[in-house]
Structure formats: C-alpha cells, structure tokens
Design a protein around this motif. Structure first.
Motif, PDB file in Angstrom:
ATOM      1  N   MET A  68       0.831  -1.197   0.000  1.00 43.73           N
ATOM      2  CA  MET A  68       0.000   0.000   0.000  1.00 43.73           C
ATOM      3  C   MET A  68       0.868   1.251   0.000  1.00 43.73           C
ATOM      4  N   HIS A  69       0.533   2.180  -0.859  1.00 46.70           N
ATOM      5  CA  HIS A  69       1.235   3.460  -0.941  1.00 46.70           C
ATOM      6  C   HIS A  69       0.865   4.301   0.286  1.00 46.70           C
ATOM      7  N   GLY A  70       1.816   5.032   0.838  1.00 43.01           N
ATOM      8  CA  GLY A  70       1.554   5.880   1.996  1.00 43.01           C
ATOM      9  C   GLY A  70       0.482   6.918   1.733  1.00 43.01           C
ATOM     10  N   GLY A  71       0.430   7.441   0.516  1.00 44.46           N
ATOM     11  CA  GLY A  71      -0.608   8.398   0.159  1.00 44.46           C
ATOM     12  C   GLY A  71      -1.990   7.756   0.142  1.00 44.46           C
ATOM     13  N   ALA A  72      -2.054   6.492  -0.258  1.00 43.41           N
ATOM     14  CA  ALA A  72      -3.330   5.766  -0.224  1.00 43.41           C
ATOM     15  C   ALA A  72      -3.781   5.580   1.219  1.00 43.41           C
ATOM     16  N   ALA A  73      -2.843   5.250   2.099  1.00 44.51           N
ATOM     17  CA  ALA A  73      -3.186   5.094   3.528  1.00 44.51           C
ATOM     18  C   ALA A  73      -3.734   6.411   4.076  1.00 44.51           C
ATOM     19  N   ALA A  74      -3.149   7.535   3.658  1.00 41.55           N
ATOM     20  CA  ALA A  74      -3.626   8.849   4.118  1.00 41.55           C
ATOM     21  C   ALA A  74      -5.069   9.083   3.657  1.00 41.55           C
ATOM     22  N   LEU A  75      -5.362   8.794   2.394  1.00 39.52           N
ATOM     23  CA  LEU A  75      -6.725   8.947   1.886  1.00 39.52           C
ATOM     24  C   LEU A  75      -7.689   8.052   2.668  1.00 39.52           C
ATOM     25  N   ILE A  76      -7.307   6.807   2.879  1.00 43.45           N
ATOM     26  CA  ILE A  76      -8.157   5.850   3.591  1.00 43.45           C
ATOM     27  C   ILE A  76      -8.451   6.356   4.995  1.00 43.45           C
ATOM     28  N   PHE A  77      -7.420   6.772   5.712  1.00 47.21           N
ATOM     29  CA  PHE A  77      -7.637   7.292   7.057  1.00 47.21           C
ATOM     30  C   PHE A  77      -8.470   8.572   7.046  1.00 47.21           C
ATOM     31  N   ASP A  78      -8.203   9.461   6.111  1.00 43.60           N
ATOM     32  CA  ASP A  78      -8.946  10.721   6.040  1.00 43.60           C
ATOM     33  C   ASP A  78     -10.443  10.447   5.907  1.00 43.60           C
TER      34      ASP A  78
END
Length: 184
Positions: A68-78
C-alpha cells in the motif's frame, strides 16, 4: 435498545456514503476518493462515534513495491476517520463529510502487501462545535498485525448547500428544529 443504537449508527455512516454517491453521480465524478468509498465495507458502528470497515488493499492502492502506498493510507484514514463523526452528526453539526482536515498524522508500522484485506477502526476521541480529534488504526482482519495508525484533527465547516439539497433517508430523522424525531 443497545442493538437499535448500533443499527442507527451504521445507518448514519451509510447515509454519508449514500449522499456521497448521489452527489458523485449527479456530477459524473469518479475521482480516487470515489473509488475508496465504493470499495469500503462497513462492519460496525457505535453511537459514540466508532466505525469499523474492511477494505481489500488491491493494486489501485499500491505502489511498484506491491505494498500500500503511503498516500493511499492517508486517503483511507482521512475518509474513514471522518465517517466516525456520522453517528454524532445532526443537521448543522458535523453533517455530511464533517468539515476539513487540519492535520493528519500517520505512523506507518508495517507494509501492507497488495491483496491484503485490512480492518480500519476509526473513533472520535473528542468533538466540539468546531473541532474534532479522531483516531484510526489499520490492522489485519484477525487483529494480530497493526499496520499503521493515525491522529486526525478536523475543523467543522458548513456543508455546501447544494450537497445538502441531495436528500437521503437520514435527513428524515430530524425535525425542522434540528432535533431528532422520536422514531427512526
């Protein structure tokens, strides 16, 4: 009674997704957040502002290293932590997508291989009239592996009028005085 409250909490989160999809359809919008909202599976919710989701971390959330890309994790958490406000929302108070992000701090602890199903637990730690503090965890489905955590600060802003003109069942839960109707 407790089960009724949990069902209502899930329905409040589903209402966010429903309104989102109706607005996206009307605007022919299919951005990356649309893909996420369409992929999330709501597992549970509580009236105090906790929501649990499942998501398959497929290739669209990954990078060339097959994690998982770190930016994807940020979107998911957001998106997932914001929806934890759903069970607490009412017209004019954290309605729809609950304002804007002030800060989103993520601790990446272990890479999430592409194809892994994760559980995302989101909770409201504090909520006031204009500020909220949310927490998120991304774990393996069995809970044994903690992949990443987040702390999410939100600032409440008014939902654009045109978004609230798109009606969902949740809107019928409230009287004109902004108070919840007795029966849902």
């Amino acid at each position: 009674m407790e089960e009724d409250a949990r069902v209502k909490a899930v329905k409040a989160v589903e209402a966010i997704f429903e309104r989102y999809h109706l607005i996206a359809k009307a605007r022919s919008y299919h951005g990356f957040d649309y893909e996420l909202i369409s992929s999330l599976k709501i597992i549970s919710a509580t009236p105090k502002g906790e929501v649990e989701f499942e998501l398959v971390s497929d290739e669209k959330y990954g990078n060339l290293n097959r994690v998982m890309h770190g930016g994807a994790a940020a979107l998911i958490f957001d998106m997932c932590t914001t929806t934890a406000l759903g069970p607490l929302a009412r017209p004019g108070y954290w309605d729809f997508l609950g304002g804007v992000t002030r800060s989103l701090n993520i601790s990446y602890l272990k890479a999430i291989p592409t194809g892994t199903t994760v559980r995302i637990h989101s909770s409201v730690l504090q909520v006031g009239r204009t500020m909220a503090l949310l927490r998120g965890e991304m774990r393996s489905v069995d809970g044994s592996v903690l992949f990443c955590t987040c702390e999410h600060h939100k600032v409440g802003v008014s939902t654009p009028k045109e978004n609230l003109e798109v009606k969902v069942d949740w809107d019928g839960w409230w009287g004109e005085d902004g108070k919840q109707k007795a029966k849902i």
